[in-house]
Design an enzyme around this catalytic site. Structure first.
Site, PDB file in Angstrom:
ATOM      1  N   PRO A 146       0.856  -1.197   0.000  1.00 45.35           N
ATOM      2  CA  PRO A 146       0.000   0.000   0.000  1.00 45.35           C
ATOM      3  C   PRO A 146       0.886   1.239   0.000  1.00 45.35           C
ATOM      4  O   PRO A 146       1.735   1.397   0.870  1.00 45.35           O
ATOM      5  CB  PRO A 146      -0.786  -0.126   1.310  1.00 45.35           C
ATOM      6  CG  PRO A 146       0.077  -0.972   2.186  1.00 45.35           C
ATOM      7  CD  PRO A 146       0.829  -1.905   1.290  1.00 45.35           C
ATOM      8  N   CYS A 158       3.197   2.961   9.739  1.00 49.20           N
ATOM      9  CA  CYS A 158       3.537   4.203   9.058  1.00 49.20           C
ATOM     10  C   CYS A 158       4.135   5.182  10.047  1.00 49.20           C
ATOM     11  O   CYS A 158       3.658   5.305  11.176  1.00 49.20           O
ATOM     12  CB  CYS A 158       2.301   4.807   8.424  1.00 49.20           C
ATOM     13  SG  CYS A 158       2.613   6.355   7.584  1.00 49.20           S
ATOM     14  N   LYS A 169      -0.246  -4.173   9.335  1.00 51.94           N
ATOM     15  CA  LYS A 169       1.113  -3.922   8.849  1.00 51.94           C
ATOM     16  C   LYS A 169       1.850  -3.135   9.931  1.00 51.94           C
ATOM     17  O   LYS A 169       1.376  -2.088  10.378  1.00 51.94           O
ATOM     18  CB  LYS A 169       1.092  -3.137   7.535  1.00 51.94           C
ATOM     19  CG  LYS A 169       2.468  -2.908   6.922  1.00 51.94           C
ATOM     20  CD  LYS A 169       2.327  -2.260   5.539  1.00 51.94           C
ATOM     21  CE  LYS A 169       3.688  -2.113   4.856  1.00 51.94           C
ATOM     22  NZ  LYS A 169       4.534  -1.084   5.471  1.00 51.94           N
ATOM     23  N   HIS A 198       7.361  -4.829   8.343  1.00 50.39           N
ATOM     24  CA  HIS A 198       8.398  -4.028   7.696  1.00 50.39           C
ATOM     25  C   HIS A 198       9.625  -4.053   8.613  1.00 50.39           C
ATOM     26  O   HIS A 198       9.544  -3.616   9.761  1.00 50.39           O
ATOM     27  CB  HIS A 198       7.905  -2.603   7.483  1.00 50.39           C
ATOM     28  CG  HIS A 198       8.838  -1.746   6.692  1.00 50.39           C
ATOM     29  ND1 HIS A 198       8.459  -0.530   6.156  1.00 50.39           N
ATOM     30  CD2 HIS A 198      10.122  -1.925   6.314  1.00 50.39           C
ATOM     31  CE1 HIS A 198       9.478   0.001   5.509  1.00 50.39           C
ATOM     32  NE2 HIS A 198      10.497  -0.825   5.596  1.00 50.39           N
ATOM     33  N   ASN A 246      14.152  -4.318   1.843  1.00 53.46           N
ATOM     34  CA  ASN A 246      15.340  -4.839   1.136  1.00 53.46           C
ATOM     35  C   ASN A 246      14.989  -5.617  -0.131  1.00 53.46           C
ATOM     36  O   ASN A 246      15.744  -6.482  -0.559  1.00 53.46           O
ATOM     37  CB  ASN A 246      16.179  -5.763   2.038  1.00 53.46           C
ATOM     38  CG  ASN A 246      16.695  -5.064   3.274  1.00 53.46           C
ATOM     39  OD1 ASN A 246      16.597  -3.851   3.394  1.00 53.46           O
ATOM     40  ND2 ASN A 246      17.235  -5.827   4.201  1.00 53.46           N
ATOM     41  N   ALA A 254       7.594  -2.170  -2.234  1.00 50.51           N
ATOM     42  CA  ALA A 254       7.080  -0.817  -2.446  1.00 50.51           C
ATOM     43  C   ALA A 254       7.960  -0.093  -3.468  1.00 50.51           C
ATOM     44  O   ALA A 254       7.625  -0.014  -4.638  1.00 50.51           O
ATOM     45  CB  ALA A 254       7.032  -0.057  -1.125  1.00 50.51           C
TER      46      ALA A 254
END
Length: 498
Positions: A24, A109, A139, A167, A202, A224
């Site tokens: 996203p 985020c 996430k 992440h 990565n 992403a």
């Protein structure tokens, strides 16, 4: 009502065992880009991150970002929200659940709206899991301590999260300080939970995807920036940029995005390395105002690259630091941040944060260095003075020390003047305060109202008196009252009752 699938059953059945996932991305994972990525190997896509409160409040926001993007080819699809209120999040989920296969809550985020303590995250996931008909996924970013990351993941699983994307960077690893993602943290989470886990971080080539899955044991890998620079990443293919750009523009013509800025941003990413060389077209790409203009700039870039190939042979397009010629889709690797430097006081400051000096002719003899932003202001207004010693001295407010208003009747700043004028019911034209004027106006209006009420009361008494003396007055008006009566029964003679 269909049974809501959970955990690995949800991943295998609803998400079709997806391994290659497009992340996203705010304003960047719109329908056209998702369809392009699916054509080139992506098995699962997310919507851009949507703001739950705005989604609930604004029908146009829902239409532009989800409702108008319904497409049979665009499945499986997960809608992502950022939220900090469980009730609002549930409302947003209920409005979105019929247009996607799952709802994702963004807890990774670095924006302030996504930073909340464990109990709030637990409440968000638990309530949504109980209320909506599709699975809830999350996430997250990792913490510095691996134990905290594992505890966080287990808490989300307990709350009802059915799939977790990790992440491998902390919330501070962004921009120039992005650094390397920790696959060790991701592996620890995968071993600690009993739900599917996706890894993020990565990922620049298909070989990175395979290596990540092997080292961490995750069910899928999310990309992403790697996807933005090469939509064919999951195919293991690095095509010429113009092939991806032209195909994307073709999809955009069928499924236009909400704003042209999305398309412009994608072309900047795709042509990133080439635009470092052809800077005139970089400026042109930033200026054009329509899709045709963007298409034309992309065409000009293709022609220049093809001319380079014709004239340069095998060595054409080679740039120091790039594994392929600049016109080949390939990742952008951020340069390593420079080490801190010492300023004149001996304290360390971040590299790149020092002020840049103006040229001698622009500085008017001033030795003080100016920042880039101040240099722009200087260019617009050469007479502007940035020297603190030469700036005019302002008379201070008697109460707080801030600069006072030049014509303030109390010799105060606006804040102190407002308090004093309100307390004393006074005016200060300099600060636009009219407390006295408003009070006098209100007083005058009250007096006029009282006079009107007095006149009306006198007239009423006069009319009532006439009725009591047996001399009813004829009232000529459209009314349901008897034509010879003014008021109802109490004062009416028996023969004149309404």
């Amino acid at each position: 009502m269909a049974v809501k699938l959970q955990g690995f059953e949800f991943w295998k059945t609803t998400l079709r065992g997806a391994r290659y996932v497009v992340a996203p991305m705010v304003d960047q994972s719109e329908l056209a880009w998702r369809l392009l990525s699916r054509r080139h190997g992506a098995e699962l896509c997310y919507t851009p991150m949507l703001h739950a409160q705005v989604f609930v409040r604004d029908a146009n926001y829902r239409k532009d970002n989800l409702y108008s993007e319904v497409c049979p080819e665009d499945r499986p699809l997960i809608t992502q929200f950022c939220a900090n209120d469980p009730e609002v999040f549930v409302q947003a989920c209920l409005l979105a659940q019929d247009y996607c296969d799952a709802i994702d809550l963004n807890l990774g985020c670095p924006q302030m709206i996504a930073k909340r303590v464990f109990f709030l995250c637990f409440s968000l996931v638990k309530l949504a899991n109980e209320k909506i008909s599709v699975p809830i996924t999350c996430k997250i970013r990792v913490f510095n301590k691996m134990e905290e990351t594992v505890q966080y993941a287990q808490m989300l699983e307990k709350a009802g999260c059915q799939l977790l994307t990790v992440h491998g960077r902390t919330k501070d690893q962004k921009g120039p300080a992005t650094g390397i993602a920790s696959w060790e943290h991701i592996k620890a989470v995968r071993n600690a939970v009993n739900i599917p886990v996706f890894a993020n971080g990565n990922i620049q080539h298909l070989s990175d995807v395979e290596q990540c899955m092997e080292e961490t044991g995750v069910q899928g890998v999310m990309s992403a920036e790697g996807n933005l620079h090469n939509p064919a990443l999951f195919e293991g293919h690095s095509p010429p940029v113009w092939e991806m750009a032209e195909e994307y523009l073709e999809v955009v013509s069928q499924y236009p995005p909400v704003t042209l800025s999305y398309v412009r941003a994608h072309l900047f990413k795709l042509w990133h390395h080439t635009l470092q060389i052809h800077k005139d077209l970089r400026e042109e790409l930033a200026k054009v105002k329509n899709l045709q203009g963007l298409t034309e700039v992309s065409r000009q870039l293709r022609l220049r690259c093809q001319e380079e190939i014709t004239n340069g042979g095998e060595e054409a397009g080679q740039v120091v630091g790039l594994p392929f010629p600049h016109w080949i889709c390939q990742p952008y690797v951020r340069p390593v941040p420079k080490a801190p430097v010492a300023n004149s006081n001996g304290t360390e400051v971040k590299a790149g944060c020092h002020k840049r000096a103006l040229s001698q002719e622009d500085s008017d003899g001033a030795s003080d260095a100016l920042s880039k932003n101040k240099q722009k202001k200087k260019a617009r207004n050469p007479q502007k003075n940035f020297c603190p010693e030469q700036k005019p001295k302002y008379i201070k407010c008697e109460q707080c020390g801030n600069p006072k208003g030049n014509q303030c009747v109390f010799n105060l700043c606006r804040g102190c003047c407002k308090k004093k004028a309100h307390k004393e019911v006074a005016d200060c034209p300099s600060h636009g305060l009219r407390f006295k004027t408003k009070a006098e106006k209100q007083k005058s209006e009250r007096q006029e109202e009282e006079e009107e009420e007095g006149k009306s009361r006198g007239l009423q008494e006069e009319e009532d008196g006439g009725l009591l003396n047996g001399t009813p007055k004829r009232i000529v008006r459209n009314t349901h009252v008897h034509p010879y009566c003014l008021i109802h029964t109490r004062h009416c003679p028996p023969l004149l009752l309404c």
